[in-house]
Design an enzyme around this catalytic site. Structure first.
Site, short mmCIF file in Angstrom:
data_model
loop_
_atom_site.label_atom_id
_atom_site.label_comp_id
_atom_site.label_asym_id
_atom_site.label_seq_id
_atom_site.Cartn_x
_atom_site.Cartn_y
_atom_site.Cartn_z
N GLY B 66 0.67 -1.18 -0.07
CA GLY B 66 -0.11 0.02 0.11
C GLY B 66 0.51 1.37 0.02
O GLY B 66 2.21 1.37 -0.57
N SER B 67 0.32 2.24 0.43
CA SER B 67 0.68 3.83 0.29
C SER B 67 2.05 3.83 0.97
O SER B 67 2.51 3.28 1.98
CB SER B 67 -0.31 4.75 1.15
OG SER B 67 0.26 5.91 0.98
#
Lengths: 385, 141
Positions: B66-67
């Protein structure tokens, strides 16, 4: 934060990019991502405020990505978000950043020369800098770009190595590309297939303007990991580069498959709030002019239209007299912020956009429904007379 | 002085020294959105470790997902004293590494399968990221 300790920490971040080696290259420009409060949250705000207080300064010209608020129209925004976004920007200015608040810094705020070595985050800007201008930057992360901006150098890996720009895979697209959305989809498909490898793109019928290539590169940066695309007849030095042997032929069906994932039928405009958003990446004055011309015969749009651009481009377009007419037709022009706009998150509107990148993130992060339409298609459908 | 039996040689990403109870995550962790930055509890729905607290554990994790903002979350955890005290990665991972560097948490890279075959989840280990090794804690001398 202590200055010496913080600097050592940033050195380590660059070391972690190249385990076992310690080779660096001087840079003359940096561009930072991770600016939006919606993205970095309280954790990022806290870190940047600590860094701002440390007394460290950026060593090279440093620009920053958009935030999530346009300070000239904050009415729909949560006041806490507005305040925290302001604090993030203030901290970065204290360290020496230019308050560019744009994902197209190459245009006005952080102009580049060919062969310039830089450390930029923000994938669409990285792709543009390498593929259109001929500069050199890896696809830096928020923190590695920040470390490079403070130190004035980056890790000598990837694109900075000898032969680091060599294309490894040739894409040939034989079909037609009718508008900027098609270009964006093609970029996205190429990114999926190329992974971390730099491709060379050959188009049978290239007809697109710069808006189209911006969309192609932004789409590519969304799905792929490589920092550049060699585009035949466009990328500086394309004729001299050795063409890869590995070749993949792409056609329309692959684009349409991707379109199905990112785009669905828009509901009728009287049944749900529909918003057309464009300007991902930020629109240049030239692109604003194209939109302006597309709207020439339209009196007023039947749905909202939001365009996103930088402060500098806003000013320039304003001086050219483009913005007044746009606003009379119902178009809102935002600056300092991007399509991941704070009020859009809570509205639950259905978004129509000409950007594949915007569709991808609005669906993924904001959980909104999206429809892909080009500027022209949008005006044809919603430009009631 | 702390003593332990030498078990594994590992590659150092961020130097340091930590002792704590091992927490093995077989799945990657998304720090942004997947971990509560004020408590250190994993909050990602349907993650095998949902509800488990990372605070002062030695976390073995294959990678992040993810981020990239996850780095800041690790920094935030450390400022509140609820971060893991050491991290064992399965592969290079710039999100976790840079966050841990900001936070001053020792990080090493080791083969995940060897961690699984050498240690039990929850046992006390020593992460010696100065000399690049992991030891089983055997008591105080």
């Amino acid at each position: 934060m202590n200055t010496r300790v913080t600097k050592r920490m940033f050195k380590k971040i660059l070391e972690a990019m190249q385990p076992g080696r310690k080779r660096y290259i001087k840079i003359s420009s940096a561009h930072l991502s991770g600016i939006s409060y919606l993205n970095i949250g309280d954790a990022g705000l806290e870190f940047l405020e600590d860094l701002g207080r440390s007394g460290l300064k950026f060593k090279v010209r440093t620009t920053i990505n958009p935030g999530c608020v346009d300070y000239d129209s904050t009415v729909e925004c949560d006041p806490e978000v507005v305040e925290k976004q302001r604090r993030i920007i203030r901290s970065l200015k204290n360290i020496g950043a230019t308050e560019s608040l744009t994902c197209m810094p190459y245009l006005f705020d952080n102009p580049l020369r060919k062969n310039q070595k830089i450390a930029w985050a923000e994938s669409s800007a990285v792709l543009y800098a390498n593929s259109i201008i001929g500069a050199s930057t890896n696809k830096e992360g928020s923190l590695t770009a920040l470390a490079s901006a403070i130190l004035g150098y980056t890790a000598r890996t990837g694109i900075h190595l000898r032969n680091g720009k060599k294309p490894k895979i040739l894409f040939q697209y034989n079909g037609e590309l009718k508008d900027e959305v098609d270009y964006g989809l093609l970029g996205y498909v190429m990114g999926v297939k190329a992974g971390a490898e730099i491709p060379y793109l050959r188009l049978k019928k290239p007809v697109g303007n710069i808006l189209c290539y911006k969309q192609l590169l932004a789409g590519f940066g969304t799905s792929g990991a490589a920092p550049m695309v060699w585009i035949e007849n466009l990328t500086p030095g394309f004729s001299r580069v050795k063409k890869p042997v590995r070749k993949i032929i792409l056609d329309r069906t692959e684009l349409e498959e991707e379109r199905k994932i990112l785009s669905e039928e828009a509901p009728p405009f009287h049944s749900k709030r529909l918003i057309f958003v464009t300007g991902c990446p930020h629109m240049s004055p030239e692109e604003i002019k194209i939109f302006h011309e597309t709207l020439r015969s339209v009196d007023r749009l039947s749905v909202e239209a939001w365009i996103f651009t930088s402060r500098s481009a806003y000013l320039e377009s304003f001086q050219k007299g483009l913005l007044t007419e746009l606003s009379e037709k119902g178009v809102r022009v935002f600056k300092d912020s991007c399509v991941m706009y704070c009020s859009l998150k809570k509205d639950g509107a259905h978004v129509i956009t000409n950007s594949v990148k915007a569709a991808y993130y609005l669906r993924g992060s904001f959980r909104l429904k999206t429809t892909l339409k080009s500027l022209k298609e949008f005006v044809e459908e919603y430009g009631g007379r | 002085m702390v003593v332990g039996s030498m078990i594994l040689k590992v590659k150092v990403v961020n130097t340091g020294f930590a002792k704590g109870s091992l927490l093995i995550s077989q799945q990657p962790i998304s720090f942004f959105g997947g971990v509560d930055p004020s408590t250190g509890v994993i909050v990602e729905k349907n993650h095998p470790l949902e509800g488990v607290n990372l605070c002062r554990r030695i976390l073995a994790v294959p990678s992040s997902k993810g981020s990239t903002v996850g780095s800041y979350v690790i920094y935030s955890l450390a400022k509140r004293g609820v971060a893991p005290s050491g991290i064992i990665l399965g592969q290079e991972d710039s999100i976790i590494s840079s966050g841990a560097i900001l936070a001053g948490i020792p990080v090493v890279i080791a083969d995940t399968r060897r961690i699984l075959s050498s240690f039990k989840n929850g046992e006390t280990i020593i992460l010696d990221a100065k000399r690049g090794r992991i030891l089983r804690f055997t008591g105080k001398a």
